[in-house]
Design an enzyme around this catalytic site. Structure first.
Site, PDB file in Angstrom:
ATOM      1  N   CYS A 156       0.814  -1.232   0.000  1.00 36.10           N
ATOM      2  CA  CYS A 156       0.000   0.000   0.000  1.00 36.10           C
ATOM      3  C   CYS A 156       0.835   1.262   0.000  1.00 36.10           C
ATOM      4  CB  CYS A 156      -0.921   0.029   1.215  1.00 36.10           C
ATOM      5  SG  CYS A 156      -2.288  -1.087   1.041  1.00 36.10           S
TER       6      CYS A 156
HETATM    7  N1  CO8 Z   1     -20.406  -9.292   7.188  1.00 38.66           N
HETATM    8  C1  CO8 Z   1     -20.895  -9.458   8.428  1.00 38.66           C
HETATM    9  N2  CO8 Z   1     -20.118  -9.722   9.495  1.00 38.66           N
HETATM   10  C2  CO8 Z   1     -18.793  -9.799   9.310  1.00 38.66           C
HETATM   11  C3  CO8 Z   1     -18.210  -9.629   8.039  1.00 38.66           C
HETATM   12  C4  CO8 Z   1     -19.078  -9.379   6.946  1.00 38.66           C
HETATM   13  N3  CO8 Z   1     -18.600  -9.207   5.699  1.00 38.66           N
HETATM   14  N4  CO8 Z   1     -16.879  -9.769   8.146  1.00 38.66           N
HETATM   15  C5  CO8 Z   1     -16.610 -10.003   9.428  1.00 38.66           C
HETATM   16  N5  CO8 Z   1     -17.768 -10.045  10.143  1.00 38.66           N
HETATM   17  C6  CO8 Z   1     -17.922 -10.282  11.580  1.00 38.66           C
HETATM   18  C7  CO8 Z   1     -16.715 -11.002  12.139  1.00 38.66           C
HETATM   19  O1  CO8 Z   1     -16.818 -12.400  11.950  1.00 38.66           O
HETATM   20  C8  CO8 Z   1     -16.780 -10.618  13.598  1.00 38.66           C
HETATM   21  O2  CO8 Z   1     -17.736 -11.414  14.258  1.00 38.66           O
HETATM   22  P1  CO8 Z   1     -17.454 -11.902  15.774  1.00 38.66           P
HETATM   23  O3  CO8 Z   1     -17.350 -10.627  16.583  1.00 38.66           O
HETATM   24  O4  CO8 Z   1     -18.652 -12.728  16.065  1.00 38.66           O
HETATM   25  O5  CO8 Z   1     -16.172 -12.663  15.713  1.00 38.66           O
HETATM   26  C9  CO8 Z   1     -17.334  -9.192  13.550  1.00 38.66           C
HETATM   27  O6  CO8 Z   1     -18.003  -9.060  12.283  1.00 38.66           O
HETATM   28  C10 CO8 Z   1     -16.242  -8.149  13.650  1.00 38.66           C
HETATM   29  O7  CO8 Z   1     -15.178  -8.508  12.736  1.00 38.66           O
HETATM   30  P2  CO8 Z   1     -13.791  -7.774  12.703  1.00 38.66           P
HETATM   31  O8  CO8 Z   1     -13.267  -7.694  14.100  1.00 38.66           O
HETATM   32  O9  CO8 Z   1     -12.918  -8.417  11.672  1.00 38.66           O
HETATM   33  O10 CO8 Z   1     -14.252  -6.339  12.185  1.00 38.66           O
HETATM   34  P3  CO8 Z   1     -13.513  -4.967  12.255  1.00 38.66           P
HETATM   35  O11 CO8 Z   1     -14.370  -4.013  12.961  1.00 38.66           O
HETATM   36  O12 CO8 Z   1     -12.093  -5.113  12.716  1.00 38.66           O
HETATM   37  O13 CO8 Z   1     -13.458  -4.511  10.722  1.00 38.66           O
HETATM   38  C11 CO8 Z   1     -11.803  -4.384   8.956  1.00 38.66           C
HETATM   39  C12 CO8 Z   1     -12.743  -5.283   9.777  1.00 38.66           C
HETATM   40  C13 CO8 Z   1     -12.685  -3.449   8.142  1.00 38.66           C
HETATM   41  C14 CO8 Z   1     -10.994  -5.255   8.026  1.00 38.66           C
HETATM   42  C15 CO8 Z   1     -10.910  -3.568   9.913  1.00 38.66           C
HETATM   43  O14 CO8 Z   1     -10.293  -4.408  10.842  1.00 38.66           O
HETATM   44  C16 CO8 Z   1      -9.815  -2.814   9.188  1.00 38.66           C
HETATM   45  O15 CO8 Z   1     -10.073  -1.983   8.324  1.00 38.66           O
HETATM   46  N6  CO8 Z   1      -8.573  -3.025   9.592  1.00 38.66           N
HETATM   47  C17 CO8 Z   1      -7.409  -2.345   8.994  1.00 38.66           C
HETATM   48  C18 CO8 Z   1      -7.114  -3.021   7.726  1.00 38.66           C
HETATM   49  C19 CO8 Z   1      -6.031  -2.334   6.944  1.00 38.66           C
HETATM   50  O16 CO8 Z   1      -5.833  -1.148   6.952  1.00 38.66           O
HETATM   51  N7  CO8 Z   1      -5.353  -3.132   6.196  1.00 38.66           N
HETATM   52  C20 CO8 Z   1      -4.387  -2.641   5.298  1.00 38.66           C
HETATM   53  C21 CO8 Z   1      -4.416  -3.611   4.192  1.00 38.66           C
HETATM   54  S1  CO8 Z   1      -4.075  -2.906   2.717  1.00 38.66           S
HETATM   55  C22 CO8 Z   1      -2.428  -3.236   2.291  1.00 38.66           C
HETATM   56  O17 CO8 Z   1      -1.534  -3.222   3.060  1.00 38.66           O
HETATM   57  C23 CO8 Z   1      -2.191  -3.553   0.869  1.00 38.66           C
HETATM   58  C24 CO8 Z   1      -1.970  -5.013   0.737  1.00 38.66           C
HETATM   59  C25 CO8 Z   1      -1.831  -5.349  -0.700  1.00 38.66           C
HETATM   60  C26 CO8 Z   1      -3.100  -5.175  -1.480  1.00 38.66           C
HETATM   61  C27 CO8 Z   1      -3.911  -6.402  -1.535  1.00 38.66           C
HETATM   62  C28 CO8 Z   1      -4.980  -6.334  -2.594  1.00 38.66           C
HETATM   63  C29 CO8 Z   1      -5.930  -7.496  -2.569  1.00 38.66           C
END
Ligand code: CO8
Length: 374
Positions: A156
């Site tokens: 990224c």
């Molecule tokens: N629908 C409904 N429920 C869901 C879904 C969904 N789609 N997905 C997860 N849930 C559930 C989970 O199972 C969990 O349930 P439980 O509490 O029962 O276990 C609950 O919702 C909460 O899940 P999370 O804790 O995972 O949810 P978050 O509030 O943490 O949100 C995010 C998830 C949005 C992913 C968040 O954690 C986030 O944005 N984190 C930062 C991510 C980030 O910035 N990453 C950078 C990556 S980009 C990068 O570096 C480039 C890489 C190369 C590119 C790749 C291209 C493909």
């Protein structure tokens, strides 16, 4: 020593749009089919049923409302669940070069620079569609640019690391003008069958013309300072690579051959790292929070950006001070902060200061302090 400036920016946006509702409908149909096919194993407690995704969760957790992709037919087909991008002949422009070319033409037009005046092309992206020859060299040839070209990958943060590389070469005098191009086909390395991440990414290409400031023909952004940092982490990882066929079992449809992350950990660890990085960079340059007119941040998560904006400015950012584009484009890896810059910078008055910052896998973080001039 010469000074460098951003004189042109361009964005190529794919035509196909996937809304959260359309994405969730396809995912849930896939999950239902998978559960039906594995009903016995689920009943026997040998496998977990796949849970449905939800558009409400996606918007609340990320701020994303839709994404653009190079192909949506495969992604939305529950029997396929990935983009369908047919192979091209070796003598036809490759997909990343084609996307990068469109963004580059827009950036060159804005700068008023002919492609032949470019001395360096960097294709900076989080994945490259082939190992070699470098995509950047193909873009150089298709554009008719001079000099030399190379690919680089810092996930990224590729764009800001590319900006620093080009800026340093301009300062040193080895080049006069560079194009930093970021074609991101995130849809091809995203696992669309995993509800934890299937909503995160989209496709796009961005490009910046960076040239010696004394050559700038119109209003531009002088690059006051750049700063890059990395710290190894396995919390965002993709194990696909050229050793794949040498490793028994790696040719299978394995989860770790696509984007994987521990989103919660990334959130917790990257936020303080990025906030401290920006604060350190600003302090070193004598830039106070009140001096900053705009923040163009990496576009991964709205809550994350709100937090960083508050940390950097010491208050809630005013509307427009920290523009987000992730609601429309989703996370486009290295291109996100550059889309925000390209679409929300022309209104700044001469003398206004802004900061571009990208962060992600590695971990990596890059920041660029710019000043509007001309
Ligand atoms: N629908 C409904 N429920 C869901 C879904 C969904 N789609 N997905 C997860 N849930 C559930 C989970 O199972 C969990 O349930 P439980 O509490 O029962 O276990 C609950 O919702 C909460 O899940 P999370 O804790 O995972 O949810 P978050 O509030 O943490 O949100 C995010 C998830 C949005 C992913 C968040 O954690 C986030 O944005 N984190 C930062 C991510 C980030 O910035 N990453 C950078 C990556 S980009 C990068 O570096 C480039 C890489 C190369 C590119 C790749 C291209 C493909």
């Amino acid at each position: 020593m010469h000074h460098a400036a951003i004189t042109g920016s361009g964005v190529f946006t794919p035509e196909a749009v996937i809304t959260n509702d359309a994405l969730v409908t396809a995912f849930n149909a896939y999950a239902d089919r998978w559960n039906a096919a594995h009903a016995d194993a689920i009943a026997a407690g040998e496998a977990d049923a796949m849970a449905h995704s939800s558009a409400e969760f996606i918007l609340a957790a990320s701020g994303i409302e839709q994404r653009y992709v190079m192909d949506k037919t495969g992604i939305l087909d529950p029997n396929v669940m990935h983009p369908l991008l047919p192979a091209r002949a070796d003598d036809a422009p490759c997909l990343m070069a084609e996307m990068g070319l469109a963004a580059s033409h827009a950036a060159l037009a804005m700068a008023g620079v002919d492609a032949g005046e470019i001395d360096l092309v960097i294709c900076a992206a989080s994945n490259h569609e082939r190992a070699y020859p470098a995509i950047a060299i193909e873009i150089q040839q298709l554009l008719g640019a001079g000099g030399f070209a190379f690919d680089m990958n810092v996930a990224c943060s590729s764009a800001t690391f590319g900006i620093q590389t080009a800026t340093d070469m301009i300062r040193a005098g080895s080049i006069r003008r560079a194009l930093v191009v970021n074609p991101e086909i995130c849809s091809a390395h995203l696992e669309w069958r995993d509800r934890d991440c299937h909503f995160i990414f989209g496709d796009v290409a961005t490009a910046l013309v960076i040239e010696r400031e004394d050559l700038a023909q119109g209003p531009h952004f002088a690059i006051r300072s750049t700063r890059c940092a990395t710290e190894f982490s396995n919390n965002i990882r993709n194990n696909n690579g050229f050793l794949r066929r040498t490793r028994p079992g790696h040719m299978a449809d394995r989860r770790d051959m696509q984007f994987m992350q521990n989103g919660r950990k990334v959130f917790k660890e990257v936020l303080p790292m990025v906030s401290a990085h920006i604060a350190g960079h600003m302090a070193a340059e004598g830039v106070a929070a009140d001096d900053l007119a705009r923040l163009w941040l990496h576009q991964a998560n709205k809550t994350m950006n709100d937090y960083i904006g508050r940390k950097v400015l010491g208050r809630d950012p005013a509307p427009g001070e920290q523009p987000n584009i992730l609601q429309e484009y989703a996370n486009t890896s290295s291109a996100g902060s550059i889309i925000a810059f390209a679409k929300h910078s022309a209104d700044l008055a001469p003398g206004a200061l802004g900061l571009i910052c990208s962060f992600g896998a590695g971990y990596s973080v890059g920041s660029v302090i710019v000043e509007r001039r001309g």
